[in-house]
Design an enzyme around this catalytic site. Structure first.
Site, PDB file in Angstrom:
ATOM      1  N   GLY A   1       0.787  -1.106  -0.060  1.00 33.51           N
ATOM      2  CA  GLY A   1      -0.249  -0.026   0.082  1.00 33.51           C
ATOM      3  C   GLY A   1       0.946   1.220   0.047  1.00 33.51           C
ATOM      4  O   GLY A   1       0.351   2.167  -0.176  1.00 33.51           O
TER       5      GLY A   1
ATOM      6  N   LYS B   1      -6.743   3.287 -13.824  1.00 33.65           N
ATOM      7  CA  LYS B   1      -8.413   3.765 -13.486  1.00 33.65           C
ATOM      8  C   LYS B   1      -8.534   3.137 -12.099  1.00 33.65           C
ATOM      9  O   LYS B   1      -8.090   1.892 -11.904  1.00 33.65           O
ATOM     10  CB  LYS B   1      -9.271   3.333 -14.687  1.00 33.65           C
ATOM     11  CG  LYS B   1     -10.615   3.254 -14.312  1.00 33.65           C
ATOM     12  CD  LYS B   1     -11.124   4.600 -14.300  1.00 33.65           C
ATOM     13  CE  LYS B   1     -12.711   4.464 -14.173  1.00 33.65           C
ATOM     14  NZ  LYS B   1     -13.364   5.673 -14.308  1.00 33.65           N
TER      15      LYS B   1
ATOM     16  N   HIS C   1     -10.784  -8.506  -4.343  1.00 35.87           N
ATOM     17  CA  HIS C   1      -9.388  -9.019  -4.552  1.00 35.87           C
ATOM     18  C   HIS C   1      -9.321 -10.383  -4.861  1.00 35.87           C
ATOM     19  O   HIS C   1      -9.557 -11.024  -3.877  1.00 35.87           O
ATOM     20  CB  HIS C   1      -8.529  -8.498  -3.609  1.00 35.87           C
ATOM     21  CG  HIS C   1      -6.961  -8.821  -3.662  1.00 35.87           C
ATOM     22  ND1 HIS C   1      -5.964  -8.153  -3.117  1.00 35.87           N
ATOM     23  CD2 HIS C   1      -6.162  -9.697  -4.470  1.00 35.87           C
ATOM     24  CE1 HIS C   1      -4.672  -8.611  -3.432  1.00 35.87           C
ATOM     25  NE2 HIS C   1      -4.869  -9.648  -4.114  1.00 35.87           N
TER      26      HIS C   1
ATOM     27  N   GLU D   1      -1.063  -7.990 -10.361  1.00 37.10           N
ATOM     28  CA  GLU D   1       0.189  -7.948 -10.332  1.00 37.10           C
ATOM     29  C   GLU D   1       0.351  -9.711 -10.191  1.00 37.10           C
ATOM     30  O   GLU D   1      -0.521 -10.255  -9.971  1.00 37.10           O
ATOM     31  CB  GLU D   1       0.996  -7.633  -8.942  1.00 37.10           C
ATOM     32  CG  GLU D   1       0.347  -8.262  -7.597  1.00 37.10           C
ATOM     33  CD  GLU D   1       1.157  -7.502  -6.487  1.00 37.10           C
ATOM     34  OE1 GLU D   1       2.240  -6.897  -6.531  1.00 37.10           O
ATOM     35  OE2 GLU D   1       0.536  -7.451  -5.293  1.00 37.10           O
TER      36      GLU D   1
ATOM     37  N   ASN E   1       2.702 -12.497  -8.281  1.00 33.35           N
ATOM     38  CA  ASN E   1       3.779 -12.819  -7.122  1.00 33.35           C
ATOM     39  C   ASN E   1       4.496 -14.040  -7.563  1.00 33.35           C
ATOM     40  O   ASN E   1       3.955 -15.157  -7.885  1.00 33.35           O
ATOM     41  CB  ASN E   1       2.931 -13.055  -5.544  1.00 33.35           C
ATOM     42  CG  ASN E   1       2.642 -11.795  -5.420  1.00 33.35           C
ATOM     43  OD1 ASN E   1       3.246 -10.736  -5.189  1.00 33.35           O
ATOM     44  ND2 ASN E   1       1.265 -11.740  -4.742  1.00 33.35           N
TER      45      ASN E   1
ATOM     46  N   ARG F   1       6.255 -16.305  -6.169  1.00 40.94           N
ATOM     47  CA  ARG F   1       6.795 -17.154  -5.087  1.00 40.94           C
ATOM     48  C   ARG F   1       5.406 -17.999  -4.252  1.00 40.94           C
ATOM     49  O   ARG F   1       4.353 -17.768  -5.000  1.00 40.94           O
ATOM     50  CB  ARG F   1       7.401 -16.212  -4.047  1.00 40.94           C
ATOM     51  CG  ARG F   1       6.315 -15.156  -3.613  1.00 40.94           C
ATOM     52  CD  ARG F   1       6.854 -13.953  -2.371  1.00 40.94           C
ATOM     53  NE  ARG F   1       5.769 -13.019  -2.388  1.00 40.94           N
ATOM     54  CZ  ARG F   1       4.651 -12.951  -1.920  1.00 40.94           C
ATOM     55  NH1 ARG F   1       4.141 -14.003  -1.451  1.00 40.94           N
ATOM     56  NH2 ARG F   1       4.024 -11.869  -1.806  1.00 40.94           N
TER      57      ARG F   1
END
Length: 447
Positions: free
Chosen positions: A165, A201, A208, A288, A290, A292
């Protein structure tokens, strides 16, 4: 297959990897700081090496010391867990240069997905839905204003090297842009040493939702369905579940296909997670990737009966994976138990655990490295356990989670258990109709 794996991490994830190694007949090596000398991962590994004092830069983030520990123990692979060096391209490359297999993404993949602007461009080229915004980094406030005018307000400024964040600002109208630009760049530069910014945007009423993927060196890529991570505080996840209450079978199929397309676009090997924002209209956008294992990987394991750590290790060893695409066979939920005081703005609460009792029973799993008498050091992340429950329906999962939380006794420190108990009684949460803003709109006191 590897003969010996060094686990370059601490806490519950280190213990989780050590357990997988034991079941695969692979020797394990724990590394630890002086603050962690009494941790369970040190006790249960086949070997243990102290790599420095408590501060992370002098121990768990010290690449030279970790490589030295691997060499003196004749380890042929390193598992980085999550956090610390798990997505450090330099560490991945140094492992390769020292003929030690890094059980994770290679340096090129980490770099490509670690820089958010590059990752977005890569996914867009692969046909993965992306949020409208700037093409790469912004050169100036004026350019940002021009892009914002095209995509429409509200927009969000994001640090390209950001996380947790930090370096993010929402802009509702042009008059707010300059102030948001200045503060976001300053925060990003201080936190990451990189003040590059891009614009997107702002997604209205978002959830999420992330997709677990597995890939191997043989060109295979699979998805193991989704995890809904919308219950979060200051962009830090607190509760994860599958299946997502917001997904229809059609959206799930499209999201899974998009995640596989993204993984194949970079020839991904190992376990990774493609994260999306889902808006109230059922449209989803890449956020995104990750590269891992995730904290919340047990949610997927319990829903599919696939051991993700073992699959990671097999992929790193060059074994062809055969798990195929998976759908959730059960409803599963995870609550992160942190050493924090929810009644005092979630202030960290390190200290000695005077007494401890883990919950049990059908459909209950606890991943933790703590025990009665264990002293939680103030130097690291405050998560001390993960409580995972499963049941045939979401309603039963919530009921079982509430029962398990009541059985979970930790005395001597403050924890987030009271917060989770209040959450399980919240009608909006129980309905499944919430967004990532749920805890902005509901404080601990008003839950």
């Amino acid at each position: 297959m590897f003969k010996k794996i060094l686990v370059a991490n601490r806490g519950e994830i280190a213990l989780r990897v050590i357990r997988a190694c034991s079941e695969m007949g692979i020797k394990s090596v724990a590394v630890y700081s002086t603050a962690d000398k009494n941790s369970l991962h040190v006790k249960f590994a086949d070997e243990a090496v102290c790599i420095g004092p408590a501060p992370s830069p002098q121990s768990y983030l010290d690449i030279q010391r970790i490589i030295a520990a691997a060499e003196i123990t004749n380890s042929d692979a390193i598992h980085p867990g999550y956090g610390f060096l798990a997505e450090n391209d330099k560490f991945s490359k140094i492992c390769e240069e020292n003929n030690i297999k890094f059980i994770g993404a290679d340096a090129e993949m980490i770099l490509g997905m670690g820089d958010k602007a590059t990752a977005k461009a890569t996914m867009k080229a692969a046909g993965v839905p992306t949020i409208p915004g700037s093409d790469g980094l912004l050169d100036s406030v004026q350019q940002g204003l021009e892009v914002a005018e095209v995509v429409g307000y509200p927009v969000i400024l994001k640090a390209t090297a950001g996380g947790g964040g930090r370096g993010m600002r929402i802009v509702n109208e042009p008059s707010e842009f300059q102030k948001a630009w200045d503060s976001a760049r300053q925060e990003a530069g201080a936190a990451f040493g990189n003040d590059g910014m891009y614009l997107e945007k702002f997604v209205v009423e978002p959830r999420h939702v992330e997709i677990q993927v597995l890939g191997d060196a043989h060109g295979n890529a699979f998805h193991l369905s989704e995890r809904d991570c919308s219950i979060q505080r200051r962009h830090q996840k607190l509760v994860e579940e599958t299946p997502s209450p917001a997904l229809t079978p059609e959206i799930r199929e499209k999201m899974g296909a998009a995640a596989i397309a993204g993984a194949k676009a970079i020839n991904y090997e190992g376990a990774g997670t493609v994260e999306f924002l889902l808006d109230k209209y059922g449209d989803f956008y890449f956020m995104e990737m990750n590269t891992r294992i995730q904290v919340e990987h047990p949610v997927t394991e319990e829903a599919t009966d696939v051991d993700l750590i073992k699959e990671q290790i097999k992929a790193a060893a060059g074994v062809e994976l055969t798990v195929g695409n998976q759908e959730p066979q059960m409803c599963v939920m995870e609550c992160r138990i942190n050493a924090e005081d929810p009644a005092n703005d979630f202030r960290p609460s390190p200290g000695k655990i005077e007494s401890l009792h883990f919950p049990g029973g059908l459909g209950v799993r606890v991943d933790s490295h703590v025990y009665a008498g264990y002293v939680i050091p103030p130097n690291y992340d405050s998560m001390i356990a993960k409580l995972i429950v499963k049941a045939p329906t979401r309603e039963e999962v919530v009921t079982r989670m509430k029962r398990a939380l009541k059985e979970f006794v930790i005395e001597g420190i403050k924890t987030t258990i009271p917060f989770h108990l209040k959450l399980m009684d919240n009608e909006q949460f129980k309905s499944g109709d919430f967004t990532t803003k749920f805890l902005d709109e509901n404080s601990y006191e008003t839950l």
